[in-house]
Structures are given as C-alpha cells and as structure tokens.
Design an enzyme around this catalytic site. Structure first.
Site, PDB file in Angstrom:
ATOM      1  N   ARG A 221       0.983  -1.072  -0.111  1.00 27.74           N
ATOM      2  CA  ARG A 221       0.064   0.118  -0.089  1.00 27.74           C
ATOM      3  C   ARG A 221       1.015   1.293   0.071  1.00 27.74           C
ATOM      4  O   ARG A 221       2.085   1.107   0.161  1.00 27.74           O
ATOM      5  CB  ARG A 221      -1.234  -0.105   1.151  1.00 27.74           C
ATOM      6  CG  ARG A 221      -0.769  -0.333   2.459  1.00 27.74           C
ATOM      7  CD  ARG A 221       0.323   0.302   3.249  1.00 27.74           C
ATOM      8  NE  ARG A 221       0.027   1.615   3.349  1.00 27.74           N
ATOM      9  CZ  ARG A 221       0.869   2.571   3.813  1.00 27.74           C
ATOM     10  NH1 ARG A 221       2.311   2.262   3.818  1.00 27.74           N
ATOM     11  NH2 ARG A 221       0.651   3.898   3.606  1.00 27.74           N
ATOM     12  N   GLY A 222       0.130   2.252  -0.119  1.00 23.89           N
ATOM     13  CA  GLY A 222       0.962   3.556  -0.211  1.00 23.89           C
ATOM     14  C   GLY A 222       1.247   3.907  -1.813  1.00 23.89           C
ATOM     15  O   GLY A 222       1.407   2.791  -2.626  1.00 23.89           O
ATOM     16  N   ALA A 223       0.909   5.016  -2.297  1.00 23.96           N
ATOM     17  CA  ALA A 223       0.772   5.245  -3.670  1.00 23.96           C
ATOM     18  C   ALA A 223       1.732   4.970  -4.354  1.00 23.96           C
ATOM     19  O   ALA A 223       1.709   4.216  -5.471  1.00 23.96           O
ATOM     20  CB  ALA A 223       0.463   6.898  -4.016  1.00 23.96           C
TER      21      ALA A 223
ATOM     22  N   ARG B 242      -7.251  -0.148  -6.856  1.00 23.90           N
ATOM     23  CA  ARG B 242      -7.607   0.978  -5.898  1.00 23.90           C
ATOM     24  C   ARG B 242      -7.494   2.085  -6.807  1.00 23.90           C
ATOM     25  O   ARG B 242      -6.485   2.545  -7.486  1.00 23.90           O
ATOM     26  CB  ARG B 242      -6.185   1.048  -4.766  1.00 23.90           C
ATOM     27  CG  ARG B 242      -6.184  -0.255  -4.227  1.00 23.90           C
ATOM     28  CD  ARG B 242      -5.307  -0.046  -2.897  1.00 23.90           C
ATOM     29  NE  ARG B 242      -5.936   0.744  -1.869  1.00 23.90           N
ATOM     30  CZ  ARG B 242      -5.478   1.286  -0.909  1.00 23.90           C
ATOM     31  NH1 ARG B 242      -4.163   1.141  -0.865  1.00 23.90           N
ATOM     32  NH2 ARG B 242      -6.245   2.113  -0.089  1.00 23.90           N
TER      33      ARG B 242
ATOM     34  N   ASP C 167      -1.918  10.912  -2.428  1.00 28.21           N
ATOM     35  CA  ASP C 167      -2.220   9.793  -3.594  1.00 28.21           C
ATOM     36  C   ASP C 167      -2.586  10.392  -4.755  1.00 28.21           C
ATOM     37  O   ASP C 167      -2.352   9.565  -5.893  1.00 28.21           O
ATOM     38  CB  ASP C 167      -3.536   9.104  -3.234  1.00 28.21           C
ATOM     39  CG  ASP C 167      -3.114   8.116  -1.607  1.00 28.21           C
ATOM     40  OD1 ASP C 167      -3.107   8.781  -0.600  1.00 28.21           O
ATOM     41  OD2 ASP C 167      -2.714   7.000  -2.037  1.00 28.21           O
TER      42      ASP C 167
ATOM     43  N   GLN D 180      -2.180   2.866   9.956  1.00 24.52           N
ATOM     44  CA  GLN D 180      -1.122   2.888   9.079  1.00 24.52           C
ATOM     45  C   GLN D 180       0.171   3.566   9.830  1.00 24.52           C
ATOM     46  O   GLN D 180       1.233   3.333   9.996  1.00 24.52           O
ATOM     47  CB  GLN D 180      -1.017   3.391   7.777  1.00 24.52           C
ATOM     48  CG  GLN D 180      -1.904   2.654   6.691  1.00 24.52           C
ATOM     49  CD  GLN D 180      -3.330   3.018   6.586  1.00 24.52           C
ATOM     50  OE1 GLN D 180      -3.745   3.582   7.567  1.00 24.52           O
ATOM     51  NE2 GLN D 180      -3.904   2.835   5.612  1.00 24.52           N
TER      52      GLN D 180
ATOM     53  N   ASN E 273      -5.218  12.401   0.140  1.00 28.92           N
ATOM     54  CA  ASN E 273      -4.484  11.734   0.978  1.00 28.92           C
ATOM     55  C   ASN E 273      -5.314  11.007   2.001  1.00 28.92           C
ATOM     56  O   ASN E 273      -6.561  11.182   1.949  1.00 28.92           O
ATOM     57  CB  ASN E 273      -3.369  12.283   1.651  1.00 28.92           C
ATOM     58  CG  ASN E 273      -2.305  11.592   2.242  1.00 28.92           C
ATOM     59  OD1 ASN E 273      -1.542  10.845   1.453  1.00 28.92           O
ATOM     60  ND2 ASN E 273      -1.868  11.786   3.492  1.00 28.92           N
ATOM     61  N   LYS E 274      -4.726  10.151   2.778  1.00 29.29           N
ATOM     62  CA  LYS E 274      -5.478   9.481   3.820  1.00 29.29           C
ATOM     63  C   LYS E 274      -6.536  10.283   4.444  1.00 29.29           C
ATOM     64  O   LYS E 274      -6.281  11.099   4.792  1.00 29.29           O
ATOM     65  CB  LYS E 274      -4.488   8.629   4.684  1.00 29.29           C
ATOM     66  CG  LYS E 274      -4.979   7.768   5.632  1.00 29.29           C
ATOM     67  CD  LYS E 274      -5.874   6.505   5.180  1.00 29.29           C
ATOM     68  CE  LYS E 274      -5.281   5.794   4.096  1.00 29.29           C
ATOM     69  NZ  LYS E 274      -6.217   4.968   3.132  1.00 29.29           N
TER      70      LYS E 274
HETATM   71  O1  MRU Z   1      -4.582   3.524   1.921  1.00 33.88           O
HETATM   72  P1  MRU Z   1      -3.065   3.724   1.916  1.00 33.88           P
HETATM   73  O2  MRU Z   1      -2.439   3.020   3.155  1.00 33.88           O
HETATM   74  O3  MRU Z   1      -2.463   3.017   0.576  1.00 33.88           O
HETATM   75  O4  MRU Z   1      -2.979   5.160   1.927  1.00 33.88           O
HETATM   76  C1  MRU Z   1      -1.617   5.785   2.028  1.00 33.88           C
HETATM   77  C2  MRU Z   1      -1.373   7.105   1.954  1.00 33.88           C
HETATM   78  O5  MRU Z   1      -2.772   7.717   2.119  1.00 33.88           O
HETATM   79  C3  MRU Z   1      -0.310   7.840   1.771  1.00 33.88           C
HETATM   80  O6  MRU Z   1       0.015   8.908   2.563  1.00 33.88           O
HETATM   81  C4  MRU Z   1      -0.009   8.320   0.229  1.00 33.88           C
HETATM   82  O7  MRU Z   1      -0.168   6.744  -0.413  1.00 33.88           O
HETATM   83  C5  MRU Z   1       1.374   8.571   0.160  1.00 33.88           C
HETATM   84  S1  MRU Z   1       2.568   7.458   0.166  1.00 33.88           S
HETATM   85  C6  MRU Z   1       4.208   8.132  -0.096  1.00 33.88           C
END
Ligand code: MRU
Length: 350
Positions: free
Chosen positions: A50-52, A94, A242, A201, A252-253
C-alpha cells in the site's frame, strides 16, 4: 547513490516480486512472493502492499508478470489485448492513487513501443523497464527528502499522518523521506505520528519504520493534533499524497483534511511531499478525484473484535481532499512547488 533506509517493501528479483506483508506489521515481518498478475492484484486490493508509489511500482511489476504469462499466445494482437486487459484489471484495484495507473500505463506503453520485437524479447524488456522504475523511485524519494529537509526548522517536531515512508514507496519515503533527510542533518528533529484510523498505518507502520531507523517518534491518536498544536508543540505538518490535481488540491489518507484545517488555525505550515508522478494534470480540481470506499469492517472492528453497536450504519471513505489553499508547499523531487499551484505545476509538468 546511498540507500539510507534498508526497508524494501517491493522488490523484483528475476521474474518474482517480493512484497513485505504490511497487513501483519508490526506483529510479524514476512515477505510474500508474487509470481502472477492476479495475485499481485489481490496484494494491492488487500493492502499487502500500500501507499501510492509502492502500489504503482507493484502494479508495473504485476504487468510484467502478466506479459510473461501471455508470452505463448498465438498472435501479437492477442498478446497486446490480454496485456491491456491485465493492465486495466490491475489499475481497477485501487482508484484513488494515480501512481497505480501512471506506472501500469507507462509499462504498457513500453510494451507497445516494442511491437516489432519477438514476444519473448518484449517480455524481457518489460521486466527490465519495470526494475528501472523500481530503482528510480528510491532516487526520487531521496531527492524529495533532500529538498524537503530545507523547510524543516532546527529541532523541529514534524507531525505526519498515515504512512508515507519507505513502506509506502520502494524505499526512503516521501513525507518520511523528508524526515530521514532532516534527521540526517539534525539529530534533534522528532516526529509525532497520527494513529490513522481505521487501518492504523501511522501506529502500525510509521512508528515501526522510524523505530527501525532510530528516529524519535511519538504516537498520538488522530483527534489529538489540535491539542498539541495549541500548545505550540508542532512546528510543521508533512504528509504524502495519492493524487494531486492541476490546481494543487491533494487527496491523501482520510483525516488529512482535518489536520490541514487544524494546522491553518494554529499557523503551523502544512506541506505535501510527493513525486511528480502523483500530480494528475488531467484533472483540474480535487472534486474530480475518485475516493475509494473501503470495507466497513475496517471501521466496525479492531483486531477482529467489534467496537460498536451491532448493525450500526457505517461509511468508510479511504481518502479525503485537502484544498490547495491550505497547502504551504508541495515538496517534489524537482524542488518545492508553491502557490499559485496552477502555474508552478505547469512549470514542472508542462
Ligand atoms: O490506503 P493507503 O495506506 O494506501 O494510503 C496511503 C496514503 O494515504 C499515503 O499517505 C499516500 O499514499 C502517500 S505514500 C508516499
């Protein structure tokens, strides 16, 4: 190039992909081996990765695996048709992070540009290119980190949300890349990490990776940021993103928008740290960003146990959009973009 964090959540070795299973951290550290694109799609959907940026590179590797799986089809037309279907399937796992479609489509375009070669050669090239994307991601993050460290005051406490660290990228991180570079220069820098409900997270991943690297971190719950800002204990807020629209609005999250509002109320600068690939100039504003709605059990349960009344209504958007007016700067590998974002983004993205 020096890799200052050893954490590698996504690694292509020959024709296998190894992912750190982020659903079980910090209780257990385990790598999962992925050998076909459908398993990669599941890993992305279930947030093993996970994470963009990390899902972007994983998606690209997934497409390389798909190319190998389709290498024996009867014609090149069939090969490209199957490959396009696999690309769309991977992208659909996603919807919010643009990096997934960016990286998968980039790899698909590479495959298309090689259509005069034998299929086996196309497959080999696609694997090579995907590995190149993987390694480039680390370099990009180190540059984000070095650029961002310039805005971190001496002895600063940096508040962050979710995990935009080594685990969310191929290594080093975006927001936590800035933290790593700032800490390299000044050992009195420290981090406050939001827990980040519902999937935690911040608690599970950000504290894990900062403790691994010996960077001081204090865990707080999501509702505490205003309290600490009012006390003057937070100097700067830095999160990842994201998808960033052409006007700087940044998804973002979930919870990031609240944090940006609280920061504004207390005159604490709020920054986004993200690679240029997170900027989607095809959309004008954040209103066009699709927000992923996730499983309601993420809200109703913690560690498999219900935490609410049976049958209660739930809504679970995975992300929110912070309007560009609340963002002091977007820290990228090419420097820090400042308002007005329409022009500063145009200048770096064209
Ligand atoms: O749902 P996730 O854990 O994939 O969400 C991740 C985030 O929101 C991060 O802040 C974002 O992807 C940036 S990661 C460098």
């Amino acid at each position: 190039m020096v890799l200052k964090s050893k954490i590698r959540p996504v690694e292509l070795i020959d024709d296998k992909v190894f992912l750190i299973d982020q659903t079980i951290l910090p209780y257990e550290y385990k790598k999962v081996e992925i050998t076909n694109y459908k398993d990669m799609a599941v890993a992305i959907k279930d947030m093993i990765v996970r994470g963009a940026p990390a899902i972007g590179i994983s998606g690209a590797h997934g497409l390389a695996l798909a190319a190998k799986e389709f290498a024996n089809v009867s014609s090149k037309d069939d090969f490209y048709r199957h490959l396009r279907d696999a690309a769309d399937y991977l992208i659909s796992q996603r919807p919010t992070a643009v990096n997934l479609e960016w990286a998968v489509n980039k790899l698909y375009d590479v495959a298309l540009s090689l259509k005069d070669l034998e299929i086996n050669e196309i497959v080999n090239n696609v694997f090579e290119y995907s590995k190149k994307l993987e390694l480039e991601d680390i370099e990009i993050n180190i540059n984000i980190g070095e650029n961002g460290a310039n805005i971190v005051p001496k002895g600063a406490t940096i508040l962050t949300h979710c995990n935009a660290g080594a685990l969310a990228t191929v290594g080093y991180g975006t927001a936590l890349g800035v933290v790593r570079s700032a800490f390299d220069r000044d050992k009195t820098v420290q981090v406050f990490a939001d827990e980040t409900r519902p999937r935690q997270q911040g608690a599970r991943l950000t504290t894990w990776e900062l403790v691994e690297d010996g960077i001081p971190v204090t865990l707080i719950t999501d509702g505490m940021s205003g309290y600490f800002m009012k006390k003057g204990m937070i100097d700067v807020v830095i999160t990842g993103a994201d998808r960033i629209a052409a006007n700087g609005d940044s998804a973002n999250k979930i919870g990031t928008y609240n944090l940006a509002l609280v920061a504004k109320a207390h005159n604490v600068p709020f920054y986004i740290a993200a690679p240029l690939s997170t900027i989607d100039t095809n959309i004008k504003t954040g209103d066009e960003i699709i927000i992923e709605e996730r499983n309601h059990e993420e809200v109703t349960h913690i560690n498999g146990k219900t935490v609410c009344a049976e049958g209660v209504k739930v809504i679970n958007p995975g992300f929110d959009v912070t309007p560009h007016e609340l963002i002091a700067g977007i820290i990228t590998e090419k420097g820090i973009l400042r308002p007005d974002y329409i022009n500063s983004i145009k200048n770096v993205k064209g």
